[in-house]
Design a protein around this motif. Structure first.
Motif, PDB file in Angstrom:
ATOM      1  N   ARG A 128     -10.611 -37.445  28.033  1.00 25.08           N
ATOM      2  CA  ARG A 128     -10.607 -38.787  28.240  1.00 25.08           C
ATOM      3  C   ARG A 128     -11.549 -39.727  27.664  1.00 25.08           C
ATOM      4  O   ARG A 128     -12.456 -39.460  27.770  1.00 25.08           O
ATOM      5  N   ARG A 148      -4.884 -45.021  33.644  1.00 25.00           N
ATOM      6  CA  ARG A 148      -5.079 -43.726  33.204  1.00 25.00           C
ATOM      7  C   ARG A 148      -3.572 -43.410  32.360  1.00 25.00           C
ATOM      8  O   ARG A 148      -2.356 -43.532  33.056  1.00 25.00           O
ATOM      9  N   GLU A 173      -6.258 -38.985  26.570  1.00 28.09           N
ATOM     10  CA  GLU A 173      -5.843 -39.936  27.339  1.00 28.09           C
ATOM     11  C   GLU A 173      -7.174 -41.078  27.065  1.00 28.09           C
ATOM     12  O   GLU A 173      -8.071 -40.772  26.901  1.00 28.09           O
TER      13      GLU A 173
END
Length: 473
Positions: free
Chosen positions: A70, A6, A111
């Motif tokens: 994400r 991550r 991300e």
């Protein structure tokens, strides 16, 4: 268990992301205007800051206030194709690190959740299920390889609660463009069909009419074999010879037998549909094939043209799935050991503009590739501790462009992005120049940059190839 990564933050003092320019196999069960360093202007037709969330947001995967965007990336961070996964991630993460340092997109960070699949379709399926169901990613992004991507296509529209699209996979396979994947798969690169069609046309113009193929025995290799065959058929040319190899083979494999089979067809050119390591090993064994001249003469067939002592000078061409930088490095190392030059007579297909030039996106890429090298967004991937240092190249530039395009789409969606809104946002970018000197297209019949260009190697360095006349027959 597959690893995941991550992304984390970077200092908020970094410069802005980039200058604004005008620019199947299925489961059994189931990439000019504003000076660098300035903030990128919001598109004039982007959603206004006070835009309301869409009425269908729960089903459309809309994000909660302040929630980061994400992206789920399953790719080979080990095993065959490792350079592709690592470098695509490196380019994309460099772009996003710059964006996040400047405050994100409408205040949201972007991300990448990275997971290693080792170029194994079964691991890819497991990773994608985890990314969708456990990690709850906004979209899948930058998956690498035909055998892996085609295995997960049925998963994209099958989730009971929401649709999770696939953005800019690193493959040009035909199934991606099937009508049933409209709105689920979004492409940036040209198709393999376009690559092989252009390649055959250029070789044919140089008088190369006998073309052979060496291919990986899986969905990727069969895709390349079929696209090459179709391109030859349009020119009414036969396939001169073919040989295959099992997926997972590396640079230490012995392809002497395959080289012999290929040479029996007396080809004018050979196309390799494989990974960089296997293509390098095959090129070595083809150039080193013993007694090629004598074998052909004894069989009463014309001998292949030779270079040096016993190496055929027939050109060897590869599609864009081969990491050209990594291929050249391996061939140079092999040549150093054998005291031979294996880098001659190569044709490298590329689907992005040159990263070395003065195009705005190329300059931004080189800047961010260097300045964001130590950002957690870039470093935090599976197996990073054992990885060699990266260098700029076409693969990471493609990843950079993929992230750049996604950022543009997120800007258009405003403060309430949803995965269901990606279709409209990307369609609204039809004709937009990412800074590569040609428009991104999103129409019912065309999607992506659609670029196909060629390179060869001179002095151990890939250079543009505009003229195939050196192989004229």
């Amino acid at each position: 268990m597959a690893q995941d990564s991550r992304s984390a933050g970077v200092p908020a003092t970094a410069a802005a992301p980039f200058a604004s320019t005008g620019e199947t196999e299925v489961p059994a069960s189931v990439p000019s205007g504003v000076p660098s360093g300035s903030h990128p202007p919001r598109s004039t037709d982007a959603s206004p800051a006070d835009a309301k969330p869409p009425a269908d947001s729960p089903a459309g995967g809309e994000l909660a206030p302040g929630e980061p965007v994400r992206l789920g990336m399953s790719a080979p961070f080990s095993g065959p194709g490792v350079s592709l996964g690592r470098e695509f991630h490196r380019g994309a993460a460099s772009c996003l690190a710059r964006v996040n340092a400047a405050g994100g997109v409408h205040g949201r960070r972007v991300e990448i959740v990275a997971m290693d699949d080792g170029y194994d379709p079964d691991r890819t399926v497991r990773n994608v299920i985890r990314l969708i169901e456990e990690e709850r990613v906004f979209a899948l992004f930058g998956l690498v390889g035909t055998p892996t991507v085609t295995r997960v296509l049925p998963l994209l529209g099958g989730h009971p609660e929401r649709t999770v699209p696939l953005l800019f996979p690193f493959t040009g396979a035909r199934p991606l463009s099937l009508p049933r994947h409209e709105g689920l798969v979004f492409r940036l690169r040209a198709s393999y069909d376009a690559e092989f069609s252009e390649l055959v046309d250029r070789l044919h113009e140089a008088g190369c009419t006998r073309i052979a193929v060496f291919y990986q025995a899986d969905a990727y290799g069969r895709e390349g074999w079929a696209d090459l065959r179709d391109a030859l058929a349009r020119r009414r040319l036969p396939l001169a010879a073919e040989a295959s190899y099992p997926r997972g083979s590396g640079s230490d494999a012995d392809f002497t037998e395959q080289a012999g089979l290929i040479l029996q067809g007396t080809p004018d050119a050979v196309v390799c549909v494989g990974t960089d390591a296997t293509c390098a090993a095959f090129i070595r064994d083809l150039r080193d094939f013993p007694a090629a001249r004598g074998a052909k003469q004894q069989a009463g067939q014309p001998s292949p043209q030779l270079s040096g002592e016993d190496g055929p000078v027939i050109p060897v061409a590869m599609p864009s799935f081969v990491d050209s930088r990594q291929l050249v490095e391996q061939l140079v190392a092999m040549g150093r050991s054998a005291r031979r030059d294996y880098t001659h007579d190569l044709v490298l297909t590329e689907v992005v503009s040159p990263w070395t030039g003065s195009l705005p996106a190329a300059m931004d890429y080189r800047r961010d590739f260097k300045e964001m090298a130590d950002a957690p967004d870039v470093l935090d991937i599976p197996g990073n501790d054992a990885a060699p240092s990266s260098a700029p190249g076409e693969v990471s530039f493609e990843g950079y462009l993929a992230a750049r395009l996604l950022v543009r789409a997120l800007e258009r969606m405003g403060p309430h992005p949803s995965s269901a809104g990606l279709h409209e946002a990307l369609a609204g970018l039809d004709g937009h120049d990412l800074g590569v000197g040609q428009p991104y297209r999103y129409t019912p019949t065309e999607q992506g940059l659609g670029l196909v260009r060629f390179a060869t190697v001179r002095g151990g360095v890939p250079v543009d190839l505009r003229d195939f006349s050196e192989w004229r027959r």
